[in-house]
Design an enzyme around this catalytic site. Structure first.
Site, short mmCIF file in Angstrom:
data_model
loop_
_atom_site.label_atom_id
_atom_site.label_comp_id
_atom_site.label_asym_id
_atom_site.label_seq_id
_atom_site.Cartn_x
_atom_site.Cartn_y
_atom_site.Cartn_z
N GLU A 248 -10.96 -5.38 -88.76
CA GLU A 248 -11.39 -6.36 -89.75
C GLU A 248 -10.17 -6.63 -90.62
OE1 GLU A 248 -12.14 -8.26 -92.83
OE2 GLU A 248 -13.05 -6.40 -93.58
N CYS A 282 -10.73 -9.85 -98.75
CA CYS A 282 -10.39 -10.54 -97.51
C CYS A 282 -11.18 -11.83 -97.33
CB CYS A 282 -10.61 -9.62 -96.31
SG CYS A 282 -12.32 -9.07 -96.09
#
Length: 476
Positions: A248, A282
């Protein structure tokens, strides 16, 4: 000042004077903690201890694993104030962001606890007369997790809880900027009843010991959350060594605002999506693409709201903007903004530093020859551009090798669904901000934003392997 150590083979290994590193409070760069600096032998000991316990832990009952995680969720709620204090001082969270992170971590623990009862199997049809063909899910073995500084509790829980729920021991290398949070979570798991050898914690610098953990032959699967550059390196190592890997990574995430959008809702989504935890997320919506007819109005509204975001005491619930995590990252943000302005971009609001905090910053006129166009900022910096039609907006949104998450604001359902279908992103939100988190969904991105997906169903596939068993005579 706190001192935190490794947790290996059920024993705390404290930091020593000769083998430790400083953890600094990002608010003023003062030393907050001293942490043990792991070396290759620590990694080997942790992987070895986990491997030796793997068979025994795989035989633990679903009820036990379920109860351990549910108890851990309850303890986290009870200790929320203590965790909040650490998240504020160790990584510069505001109190509101810290509480949000704790709430998400609790929900992940309770949701993942249910997966302890999903490590099952099925009966397959077979051509053999009087024969049974059975498929069983079995734990894969030792799972390693490498987690970032920005949401250390959420990612620590997500990486560890799925491994523990499915019968796999876990070895954890947290960010060297958040070892105290990791140590507290490890202690919480132990207090919840998780067997000591089911969880190993190795502190230190990833650049020094990360490769050793990823390539250790006793590690069967790796989960990594962090930068795309390091993530691709981890992926290569896993491929070369035949390991499963879930990545990720980062994103330069677009938020599209169409001409019929609810402007108040879109501005709020851009404000929170771009500046929550000072953009160090993110999923931050660092790029906003607005229909040309609403562009100027949107920029005016966004800047007006951004100027009002509080930058005060991190323990004040109204504070939104806190410090950037390190001087290295602060300098990188300065360079990205300077490169853009020197090449013609214009700052419409923000751009001023207050010690280690940067005012929420909005730029227009960013072109593809500027670093801001291609690099993830990881700071409170949002760019706004205009689009003439749907094709132009989609082209701009897809003009990146990243593909984590995207949002679109419109009342036109057909346009919204076409955008969701054609945007190259792993997650899409309609009339909602880019920062969304739920434990059950397939969470992750495309391209440079990741590989595989986190989640309950996807995690079950990542953490188990199938075994085929037949019972009865073979077909002659």
């Amino acid at each position: 000042m706190q001192r935190v150590g490794h947790w290996i083979n059920g024993t705390l290994r404290p930091a020593t004077q000769s083998s430790s590193f400083e953890v600094r409070n990002p608010l003023d760069d003062s030393v907050y903690a001293i942490a043990a600096r792991g070396d290759l032998s620590d990694v080997a000991d942790a992987a070895g201890s986990a491997s030796e316990f793997a068979a025994e832990y795989a035989r633990s009952t679903p009820s036990d694993r379920e109860q351990w995680l549910i108890t851990a969720a309850g303890l986290l709620q009870q200790r929320a104030d203590a965790f909040s204090e650490v998240l504020i001082d160790e990584i510069g969270s505001s109190i509101s962001k810290a509480r949000m992170e704790i709430g998400i971590a609790v929900r992940n623990l309770t949701a993942t606890a249910a997966m302890a009862r999903q490590v099952g199997g099925k009966i397959y049809p077979t051509d053999g007369i009087g024969r049974w063909s059975l498929g069983f899910r079995k734990p894969i073995g030792v799972v390693a997790g490498i987690t970032p500084f920005n949401v250390p509790l959420i990612k620590g829980v997500k990486h560890s809880s799925m491994a523990l729920a499915t019968g796999n021991p876990f070895v954890w290398l947290p960010s060297d900027q958040a070892p105290v949070t990791a140590s507290m979570l490890t202690q919480l798991y132990c207090d919840a009843g998780v067997p000591p050898n089911a969880l190993q914690l190795v502190l230190g610098h990833g650049v020094e010991i990360g490769d050793a953990l990823v390539t250790d032959p006793r590690v069967a699967a790796v989960g990594f959350t962090g930068s795309h550059r390091v993530g691709r390196h981890v992926q290569r190592l896993c491929g070369e060594n035949g390991k499963r890997v879930t990545l990720e990574l980062g994103g330069i995430n677009p938020l599209v605002v169409w001409e019929d959008a609810n402007m108040e809702a879109a501005v709020k989504a851009a404000l929170l999506g771009g500046f929550l935890y000072q953009g160090q997320i993110c999923m931050a919506s660092s790029r906003v693409i607005v229909h040309r007819s609403r562009h100027d109005e949107f920029v005016k509204r966004l800047c007006g709201a951004a100027r009002g975001l509080p930058m005060g005491d991190l323990r004040d619930p109204t504070t939104v903007i806190g410090p950037i995590i390190s001087e290295k990252q602060r300098q990188r943000i300065r360079e990205l903004v300077a490169d853009a302005t020197q090449k013609g971009a214009r700052i419409f609001c923000g751009g001023r530093w207050h010690e280690n905090k940067l005012e929420p910053t909005v730029l227009c006129g960013v072109t593809d020859d500027m670093r801001l166009h291609a690099e993830e900022v990881f700071g409170p910096v949002v760019t706004v551009s205009a689009a003439d039609d749907f094709s132009d907006a989609l082209s701009q949104a897809n003009a990146t090798p990243f593909g984590l998450v995207a949002s679109v604001f419109t009342e036109n359902l057909d346009l919204a669904m076409r955008f969701a279908d054609q945007i190259d992103a792993g997650m899409v939100h309609i009339n909602a901000m880019t920062i969304q988190q739920e434990p059950q969904v397939p969470f992750g991105g495309n391209g440079e934003s990741g590989f595989g997906r986190e989640g309950l169903e996807t995690g079950l596939d990542d953490m188990t392997q199938w075994k085929w068993v037949t019972l009865g005579p073979s077909n002659p």
